[in-house]
Design an enzyme around this catalytic site. Structure first.
Site, PDB file in Angstrom:
ATOM      1  N   TRP A  71      83.183  -8.803 121.693  1.00 47.56           N
ATOM      2  CA  TRP A  71      83.393  -7.388 121.634  1.00 47.56           C
ATOM      3  C   TRP A  71      84.588  -6.998 122.442  1.00 47.56           C
ATOM      4  O   TRP A  71      84.842  -7.523 123.694  1.00 47.56           O
ATOM      5  CB  TRP A  71      82.028  -7.005 122.598  1.00 47.56           C
ATOM      6  N   GLU A  81      80.869  -7.932 117.410  1.00 48.01           N
ATOM      7  CA  GLU A  81      79.976  -6.819 117.745  1.00 48.01           C
ATOM      8  C   GLU A  81      80.589  -5.583 117.700  1.00 48.01           C
ATOM      9  O   GLU A  81      81.624  -5.465 118.218  1.00 48.01           O
ATOM     10  CB  GLU A  81      79.331  -6.951 119.146  1.00 48.01           C
ATOM     11  N   LYS A 129      80.450  -1.222 117.513  1.00 45.63           N
ATOM     12  CA  LYS A 129      80.207  -0.090 118.479  1.00 45.63           C
ATOM     13  C   LYS A 129      80.538   1.306 117.928  1.00 45.63           C
ATOM     14  O   LYS A 129      81.463   1.316 117.307  1.00 45.63           O
ATOM     15  CB  LYS A 129      80.526  -0.338 119.973  1.00 45.63           C
ATOM     16  N   ASP A 145      73.618  -4.362 118.478  1.00 44.39           N
ATOM     17  CA  ASP A 145      73.587  -3.942 119.768  1.00 44.39           C
ATOM     18  C   ASP A 145      72.532  -2.906 119.662  1.00 44.39           C
ATOM     19  O   ASP A 145      73.021  -1.862 119.024  1.00 44.39           O
ATOM     20  CB  ASP A 145      74.745  -3.867 120.591  1.00 44.39           C
ATOM     21  N   HIS A 203      74.454   0.683 120.065  1.00 42.02           N
ATOM     22  CA  HIS A 203      75.800   0.801 119.456  1.00 42.02           C
ATOM     23  C   HIS A 203      76.072   1.730 118.149  1.00 42.02           C
ATOM     24  O   HIS A 203      76.824   1.546 117.370  1.00 42.02           O
ATOM     25  CB  HIS A 203      76.427  -0.413 119.298  1.00 42.02           C
ATOM     26  N   HIS A 236      71.699  -7.902 120.364  1.00 35.34           N
ATOM     27  CA  HIS A 236      71.762  -7.640 121.890  1.00 35.34           C
ATOM     28  C   HIS A 236      70.715  -6.450 121.953  1.00 35.34           C
ATOM     29  O   HIS A 236      70.839  -5.342 121.749  1.00 35.34           O
ATOM     30  CB  HIS A 236      73.131  -6.883 122.275  1.00 35.34           C
ATOM     31  N   ASP A 279      74.717   4.780 124.973  1.00 30.01           N
ATOM     32  CA  ASP A 279      74.644   3.507 125.297  1.00 30.01           C
ATOM     33  C   ASP A 279      74.371   3.234 126.757  1.00 30.01           C
ATOM     34  O   ASP A 279      75.172   2.407 127.473  1.00 30.01           O
ATOM     35  CB  ASP A 279      75.753   2.777 124.604  1.00 30.01           C
ATOM     36  N   ASP A 328      72.155   1.076 128.243  1.00 27.20           N
ATOM     37  CA  ASP A 328      71.790  -0.221 128.725  1.00 27.20           C
ATOM     38  C   ASP A 328      70.604  -0.195 129.727  1.00 27.20           C
ATOM     39  O   ASP A 328      70.671  -0.855 130.891  1.00 27.20           O
ATOM     40  CB  ASP A 328      73.092  -0.979 129.281  1.00 27.20           C
ATOM     41  N   ASP A 337      71.141  -7.320 126.424  1.00 19.04           N
ATOM     42  CA  ASP A 337      72.121  -6.534 126.938  1.00 19.04           C
ATOM     43  C   ASP A 337      71.712  -5.487 127.806  1.00 19.04           C
ATOM     44  O   ASP A 337      71.883  -4.152 127.108  1.00 19.04           O
ATOM     45  CB  ASP A 337      73.197  -6.356 125.689  1.00 19.04           C
TER      46      ASP A 337
HETATM   47  C1  RNT Z   1      79.409  -3.159 125.493  1.00 20.25           C
HETATM   48  C2  RNT Z   1      78.843  -4.396 124.555  1.00 20.25           C
HETATM   49  C3  RNT Z   1      78.948  -5.740 125.283  1.00 20.25           C
HETATM   50  C4  RNT Z   1      78.742  -5.860 126.690  1.00 20.25           C
HETATM   51  C5  RNT Z   1      78.711  -7.200 127.207  1.00 20.25           C
HETATM   52  C6  RNT Z   1      78.791  -7.164 128.639  1.00 20.25           C
HETATM   53  O1  RNT Z   1      79.071  -1.988 124.875  1.00 20.25           O
HETATM   54  O2  RNT Z   1      77.547  -3.901 124.379  1.00 20.25           O
HETATM   55  O3  RNT Z   1      78.081  -6.382 124.485  1.00 20.25           O
HETATM   56  O4  RNT Z   1      77.592  -4.843 127.033  1.00 20.25           O
HETATM   57  O5  RNT Z   1      79.377  -8.005 126.739  1.00 20.25           O
HETATM   58 ZN    ZN Z   2      76.279  -5.412 123.698  1.00 19.82          ZN
END
Ligand code: RNT
Ligand code: ZN
Length: 417
Positions: A184, A225, A227, A258, A261, A285, A293, A295, A325
């Site tokens: 990523w 990955e 986004k 993810d 994302h 993720h 995003d 998290d 994640d």
């Molecule tokens: C960032 C991505 C990525 C990170 C990690 C720490 O937006 O989601 O995967 O969260 O690599």
């Molecule tokens: Zn991620």
């Protein structure tokens, strides 16, 4: 607690009436490991000598709950506590920035030796490892990494990717289980770009160079990955969804989805069956985006359940790799791991207890009334009795009992850091 067993026996009968065998469900859980993100333990800081705590790349861990891990030893100790309360198979997901080295070492020069302690520890704790190159929180990542127009900077990051693949293959070989290495990058533009094409061309070229050497799939699997946007790259993200979907299909890499994302109403659960006809391996993720995003810690909510249902219904056991994640620094970090990972495991077990055949039969007859009725009724089936039994058999904690232990550890260890 004999009533756990009693409740389980009743649940077993109740589910068998629907043609679901709870023993098979429990057994199948052994094929569904969850990869636990090391970065929840220290707010994505890592242990590089140079760059102690400035997190960049548009990702943010907010809050400053006391007791975060300051060293790799502390982080491993915390993970050991967390995994006691997460039943079933587990993997640990490391970032390159979690290396151990006494002096400053540049990211393009990292090697297996800097992760030896992690491997020894993983062996000792019967864990497998996954890996990630770290393309953020570095002076050379501010204006782009693999898309950077400066050839030297780009090469630096290509070399980082190459070095990381070797480390990932080393994990896979040592631990006898392929390490999924996820790429990523935070590359993009704050404001409108005049050229959306060239950075993407450079990204393709860089990725192709990183992936140039063939590595045995028994040791290592590459993933990419996408986004939608990040803080500071609101207008353009080079590695968008379409970009990486195309890349993964043409280069036969895994695709990472993810949950945070995509657009707020876009769900990754629906994407699983849309991409599996074209990409063999998927990395998830699982995260919880709250308005962006963000998290947050994963809940046992509709989307977590829907993701689990898709994996189980399509029997994607060897093709979908489940990673977490999230990183919340406002609550006890170990509790965050436990809550999120247990929720994903609960969702998987619930999915395995679904009377899927029955649902499909009515759906194929276009009987949507029965379909909705069954889907809703099954939510109140005694799945939680099966979950308790599963936790019991795995010596993980039943109900909230784990919280007491975490509070003790907080008092004895975390608050003294
Ligand atoms: C960032 C991505 C990525 C990170 C990690 C720490 O937006 O989601 O995967 O969260 O690599
Ligand atoms: Zn991620």
């Amino acid at each position: 607690m004999h009533y756990v067993k009693d409740s389980y026996d009743i649940a077993h009968k109740r589910f068998s009436e629907l043609g679901v065998d709870t023993e098979t469900a429990i057994q199948t859980m052994t094929h569904l490991p969850v990869s636990i993100q090391c970065w929840q333990g220290d707010d994505v800081g890592g242990f590089e000598k140079r760059n102690p705590s400035s997190l960049t790349g548009g990702i943010q861990a907010t809050g400053n709950y006391p007791g975060k891990a300051r060293t790799a030893d502390e982080l491993r100790q915390d993970i050991e506590i967390a995994i006691n309360y997460i039943p079933g198979p587990k993997r640990i997901n490391l970032h390159a920035s979690y290396l151990e080295c006494n002096e400053t070492i540049e990211r393009n020069e990292i090697a297996s030796e800097h992760f030896e302690n992690w491997v020894l520890w993983a062996k000792h704790n019967h864990l497998s490892l996954d890996f990630n190159p770290t393309y953020f929180s570095h002076p050379l990542s501010q204006l782009g990494t693999l898309t950077n127009p400066d050839e030297n900077i780009r090469q630096f990051w290509i070399d980082h990717g190459i070095a990381c693949r070797k480390i990932s293959a080393y994990f896979g070989k040592e631990l006898n289980s392929p390490s999924i290495m996820n790429i990523w990058i935070p590359d993009g533009m704050k404001d409108l770009p005049a050229d959306r094409f060239a950075p993407r061309q450079r990204l393709i070229h860089s990725l192709d160079q990183i992936l140039h050497e063939k590595i045995d799939e028994n040791y290592h699997i590459d993933a990419v990955e996408s986004k939608l946007f990040g803080i500071g790259i609101e207008s353009y993200t080079a590695g968008s969804n379409e970009f990486y979907l195309g890349y993964a299909i043409t280069r036969k890499t895994a695709l990472c989805l993810d949950s945070g994302h995509f657009h707020p109403t876009e769900l990754i659960s629906d994407k699983i069956s849309a991409v599996t006809p074209y990409v063999h391996h998927l990395l998830l993720h699982i995260s919880r985006p709250v308005r962006w995003d963000s998290d947050h810690v994963v809940l046992l909510d509709d989307e977590t359940q829907a993701i689990a249902n898709e994996i189980v219904r399509e029997k994607l056991f060897n093709r979908v790799h489940i990673g977490l994640d999230f990183f919340d620094a406002s609550i006890n970090r170990i509790a965050a791991w436990i809550i999120g990972a247990r929720n994903v495991k609960k969702a998987l077990l619930r999915a395995l207890l679904e009377p899927t055949d029955q649902l499909r039969t009515v759906e194929n007859k276009m009987d949507f009334t029965s379909s909705l009725a069954l889907m809703e009724e099954q939510k109140s089936l005694p799945w939680s009795a099966v979950w308790d039994e599963y936790c019991n058999r795995n010596n993980a904690s039943i109900g909230q009992n784990w919280l007491k232990e975490i509070r003790n550890y907080e008092a004895s260890t975390l608050l003294k850091r």
